[in-house]
Write a protein that holds these residues in place. Structure first.
Motif, PDB file in Angstrom:
ATOM      1  N   LYS A   1      30.114  26.665  50.465  1.00 39.42           N
ATOM      2  CA  LYS A   1      29.158  25.769  49.829  1.00 39.42           C
ATOM      3  C   LYS A   1      28.295  26.463  48.780  1.00 39.42           C
ATOM      4  N   ALA A   2      28.360  27.787  48.716  1.00 43.89           N
ATOM      5  CA  ALA A   2      27.692  28.494  47.619  1.00 43.89           C
ATOM      6  C   ALA A   2      28.254  28.052  46.271  1.00 43.89           C
ATOM      7  N   ARG A   3      29.515  27.663  46.256  1.00 43.29           N
ATOM      8  CA  ARG A   3      30.156  27.249  45.004  1.00 43.29           C
ATOM      9  C   ARG A   3      29.529  25.956  44.470  1.00 43.29           C
ATOM     10  N   GLY A   4      29.510  24.923  45.319  1.00 38.33           N
ATOM     11  CA  GLY A   4      28.955  23.645  44.893  1.00 38.33           C
ATOM     12  C   GLY A   4      27.469  23.715  44.612  1.00 38.33           C
TER      13      GLY A   4
ATOM     14  N   LEU B   1      33.434  35.033  53.753  1.00 41.41           N
ATOM     15  CA  LEU B   1      32.987  36.232  53.042  1.00 41.41           C
ATOM     16  C   LEU B   1      32.339  35.884  51.693  1.00 41.41           C
ATOM     17  N   GLN B   2      32.085  34.595  51.489  1.00 36.36           N
ATOM     18  CA  GLN B   2      31.439  34.117  50.263  1.00 36.36           C
ATOM     19  C   GLN B   2      29.952  34.463  50.276  1.00 36.36           C
TER      20      GLN B   2
ATOM     21  N   HIS C   1      31.538  35.154  44.974  1.00 37.67           N
ATOM     22  CA  HIS C   1      32.662  36.076  45.135  1.00 37.67           C
ATOM     23  C   HIS C   1      33.979  35.343  44.919  1.00 37.67           C
ATOM     24  N   ARG C   2      34.958  36.051  44.388  1.00 39.12           N
ATOM     25  CA  ARG C   2      36.360  35.596  44.456  1.00 39.12           C
ATOM     26  C   ARG C   2      36.868  36.099  45.804  1.00 39.12           C
ATOM     27  N   THR C   3      36.889  35.235  46.781  1.00 46.05           N
ATOM     28  CA  THR C   3      37.116  35.667  48.167  1.00 46.05           C
ATOM     29  C   THR C   3      38.579  36.028  48.422  1.00 46.05           C
ATOM     30  N   PRO C   4      38.822  36.942  49.366  1.00 44.34           N
ATOM     31  CA  PRO C   4      40.184  37.403  49.627  1.00 44.34           C
ATOM     32  C   PRO C   4      40.998  36.403  50.445  1.00 44.34           C
ATOM     33  N   VAL C   5      42.303  36.626  50.462  1.00 43.20           N
ATOM     34  CA  VAL C   5      43.231  35.859  51.284  1.00 43.20           C
ATOM     35  C   VAL C   5      43.856  36.809  52.300  1.00 43.20           C
ATOM     36  N   LEU C   6      43.778  36.461  53.585  1.00 42.40           N
ATOM     37  CA  LEU C   6      44.333  37.287  54.654  1.00 42.40           C
ATOM     38  C   LEU C   6      45.543  36.609  55.291  1.00 42.40           C
TER      39      LEU C   6
END
Length: 315
Positions: free
Chosen positions: A53-56, A46-47, A21-26
């Motif tokens: 760590k889903a990214r790496g 929210l990833q 996901h491109r996660t949101p900024v709050l």
């Protein structure tokens, strides 16, 4: 030792795009008032698989050749990296084995299994996890994807802060938790190329402050079995992450156990999101050091949301 580059980050963004996901900024007016800063929370809780760590993990798994992938992947992890590696391996259809401390939250063990990974338990110390892991790799021949001391993983983590500076303009500083240093290293990698004016701060529990002591000593100091509510930050720096910490981090700040729990409560109450204790350490250090951040635009990475709801730290 291979040092990942901006080209690795850009290639990683393209490689992992279908799987994250491109996660949101709050933001929160009340938290801004409490700190005297403008805070921008990058919500990696929210990833996919509930953590940055889903990214790496996705970058490492989908970067494997067909031959490398045949025997699957393996790692040692207190939870989130193992969960995320299981997620990525499942998306590619290859096996995944995770060595986890027996004291790791049950929710994280369940999450690994839920994504199809195999859990092998060890004692809650660095020496035990590395010994058991060596046995696992000897049995399976799986590709080792280190939780943080891996150039593929660091390049993947770098995509988080690369996204954040696109979402929020003119940041003065960014604060992220530090354990082994994967997220901080990725942050350093991305920002040193894309936004070198942004100061990078690492946040660490007082009861697991080996990175803080390493930073001040000028060499790696490793604790074998630190004890903190921030269970994702118990691992030591390694050679590759130390390279980024010593060259690009402005400072490492620490917070007490109570300060971490209080910050976690604040985020739950004010942002209305579920996040784990490790993710609360950055806000705890910002609250503790208002003179450093007052009047500045500060990014804060909320690294994960895989909390055990049966064992909340304020119960």
């Amino acid at each position: 030792m291979y040092i990942p580059t901006l080209d690795d980050v850009l290639a990683g963004r393209e490689r992992i795009d279908p799987y994250i996901h491109r996660t949101p900024v709050l933001t929160s007016r009340i938290l801004n008032e409490l700190t005297g800063a403008e805070l921008f929370f990058k919500c990696e809780n929210l990833q996919k698989a509930g953590a940055f760590k889903a990214r790496g993990a996705a970058n490492a798994v989908f970067g494997l050749s067909h031959e490398q992938a045949k025997k699957g992947v393996a790692t040692h992890s207190s939870g989130n990296h193992g969960t995320c590696l299981s997620y990525a391996a499942g998306r590619r259809g290859i096996p995944c084995t995770v060595v986890m401390p027996r004291t790791a939250p049950q929710a994280k063990k369940d999450a690994v299994r839920g994504y199809g990974g195999r859990v092998v338990e060890c004692e809650p110390s660095t020496s035990s996890r590395e010994k058991v892991f060596a046995e696992v790799v000897g049995e399976t021949g799986a590709e080792f994807v280190h939780p943080y001391n891996d150039h593929r993983v660091i390049a993947g983590q770098a995509t988080c802060s690369a996204e954040l500076i696109e979402q929020v303009e003119s940041l003065d500083a960014l604060v992220a938790p530090i354990g082994g240093g994967g997220m901080i290293s990725g942050t350093c990698l991305a920002l040193s190329h894309l936004a070198p004016q942004v100061k990078i701060y690492a946040a660490e529990p007082e009861q697991a402050d080996d990175a803080y002591r390493s930073f001040r000593a000028g060499h790696i100091i490793a604790d074998d079995a630190p004890d903190t509510v921030a269970d994702g930050l118990k691992v030591p720096l390694k050679e590759l992450t130390w390279h980024f910490v010593r060259n690009y981090v402005t400072d490492i700040q620490t917070a007490s156990e109570q300060e971490i729990v209080d910050a976690m409560k604040l985020i739950w109450k004010r942002l209305k999101i579920v996040m784990e204790p490790s993710s609360a350490v950055p806000l705890a250090t910002v609250l503790k050091n208002p003179e450093v951040f007052a009047g500045k635009r500060v990014g804060i990475i909320i690294t994960g949301g895989n909390v055990d709801l049966e064992k909340l730290p304020w119960n």
